[in-house]
Design a protein around this motif. Sequence first.
Motif, short mmCIF file in Angstrom:
data_model
loop_
_atom_site.label_atom_id
_atom_site.label_comp_id
_atom_site.label_asym_id
_atom_site.label_seq_id
_atom_site.Cartn_x
_atom_site.Cartn_y
_atom_site.Cartn_z
N ASP A 83 0.99 -1.09 -0.25
CA ASP A 83 0.08 -0.11 0.01
C ASP A 83 0.85 1.29 0.09
O ASP A 83 0.53 2.28 -0.61
CB ASP A 83 -0.87 0.09 1.06
N TRP A 84 2.00 1.16 0.65
CA TRP A 84 2.57 2.54 0.88
C TRP A 84 3.43 3.02 -0.59
O TRP A 84 3.69 4.18 -0.71
CB TRP A 84 3.91 2.14 1.78
N LEU A 85 3.58 2.02 -1.57
CA LEU A 85 4.00 2.39 -2.68
C LEU A 85 3.29 3.38 -3.55
O LEU A 85 3.74 4.24 -4.19
CB LEU A 85 4.05 1.00 -3.68
N TRP A 86 1.65 3.10 -3.34
CA TRP A 86 0.91 4.26 -4.04
C TRP A 86 0.96 5.68 -3.66
O TRP A 86 0.32 6.53 -4.17
CB TRP A 86 -0.48 3.77 -4.12
N HIS A 87 1.32 5.87 -2.55
CA HIS A 87 1.43 7.02 -1.57
C HIS A 87 2.89 7.79 -1.89
O HIS A 87 2.94 8.94 -1.41
CB HIS A 87 1.09 6.82 -0.07
N LEU A 88 3.82 7.12 -2.62
CA LEU A 88 4.95 7.86 -3.00
C LEU A 88 4.74 8.87 -3.60
O LEU A 88 5.56 10.01 -3.39
CB LEU A 88 6.02 7.10 -3.31
N ILE A 89 3.94 9.16 -4.63
CA ILE A 89 3.89 10.09 -5.53
C ILE A 89 2.73 11.07 -4.96
O ILE A 89 2.43 12.19 -5.71
CB ILE A 89 3.32 9.78 -6.85
N ASP A 90 2.44 11.28 -3.77
CA ASP A 90 1.27 12.21 -3.23
C ASP A 90 1.96 13.57 -2.96
O ASP A 90 3.28 13.50 -2.52
CB ASP A 90 0.76 11.43 -1.81
N LYS A 91 1.36 14.54 -3.09
CA LYS A 91 2.08 15.78 -2.98
C LYS A 91 2.22 16.09 -1.26
O LYS A 91 1.23 16.01 -0.68
CB LYS A 91 1.20 17.02 -3.55
N LYS A 92 3.29 16.61 -0.88
CA LYS A 92 3.43 16.84 0.28
C LYS A 92 3.49 18.50 0.42
O LYS A 92 4.03 19.18 -0.35
CB LYS A 92 4.71 16.29 0.81
N PRO A 93 2.78 19.02 1.48
CA PRO A 93 2.74 20.50 1.89
C PRO A 93 4.17 21.13 1.92
O PRO A 93 4.97 20.69 2.44
CB PRO A 93 1.75 20.75 2.84
N PRO A 94 4.12 22.24 1.32
CA PRO A 94 5.39 23.26 1.31
C PRO A 94 5.56 23.63 2.63
O PRO A 94 4.59 24.03 3.39
CB PRO A 94 5.57 24.07 0.39
N LEU A 95 6.48 24.22 2.94
CA LEU A 95 6.98 24.94 4.19
C LEU A 95 6.15 26.23 4.50
O LEU A 95 5.49 26.37 5.57
CB LEU A 95 8.31 25.38 4.24
N SER A 96 5.75 26.80 3.31
CA SER A 96 5.00 28.10 3.51
C SER A 96 3.48 27.65 4.11
O SER A 96 2.93 28.33 4.81
CB SER A 96 4.89 29.08 2.31
N GLU A 97 3.01 26.54 3.45
CA GLU A 97 1.76 26.04 3.74
C GLU A 97 1.66 25.56 5.25
O GLU A 97 0.66 25.85 6.09
CB GLU A 97 1.25 24.93 2.98
N LEU A 98 2.80 24.86 5.78
CA LEU A 98 2.87 24.38 6.97
C LEU A 98 3.00 25.52 7.99
O LEU A 98 2.44 25.21 9.17
CB LEU A 98 4.14 23.28 7.03
N ARG A 99 3.49 26.46 7.74
CA ARG A 99 3.74 27.62 8.53
C ARG A 99 2.36 28.33 9.04
O ARG A 99 2.18 29.01 9.96
CB ARG A 99 4.72 28.78 8.08
N ARG A 100 1.33 28.45 7.89
CA ARG A 100 0.10 28.95 8.03
C ARG A 100 -0.60 28.08 9.02
O ARG A 100 -1.75 28.80 9.58
CB ARG A 100 -0.48 29.00 6.58
N LYS A 101 -0.55 26.86 9.21
CA LYS A 101 -1.29 26.06 10.07
C LYS A 101 -0.92 26.27 11.30
O LYS A 101 0.31 26.38 11.77
CB LYS A 101 -1.29 24.56 9.45
#
Length: 133
Positions: A83-101
Amino acid sequence: MAMNHLRSLKGIVNVKEAIGIVGRRTFSAGGSKAKKGSKGGAAGDAAKASTLSKEVKSTTVVGANILKDGADPKVLPDSEYPDWLWHLIDKKPPLSELRRKNVETLPYEDLKRFVKLDNRARIKENNSIKAKN
């Protein structure tokens, strides 16, 4: 030993140039220029790749064989892969988005990514400040 040679060349050439000459990678006589009709090379591989049928390309992973006597592996159904193989191409949030949360509500993986990216950004900023001084 290399430093002794550099000291003797100090009066003749710049030390940086001498280090570049000593540290330069060299190749064999026929390594960088391929002749027409020679064995090996990209041109021969391209001709082989284009002759494969579409059926073979859709049922095997062409070029994934690493063994000398092996064959290319067959493509398996999606259920056969982890299952983990299909999540390798998922987009991860950039630093700017993480700072807003809100940091307290972030999941563990996002919090770990935030700390890593924030540390990297602070190190780059400190290095640029030190370089200007």
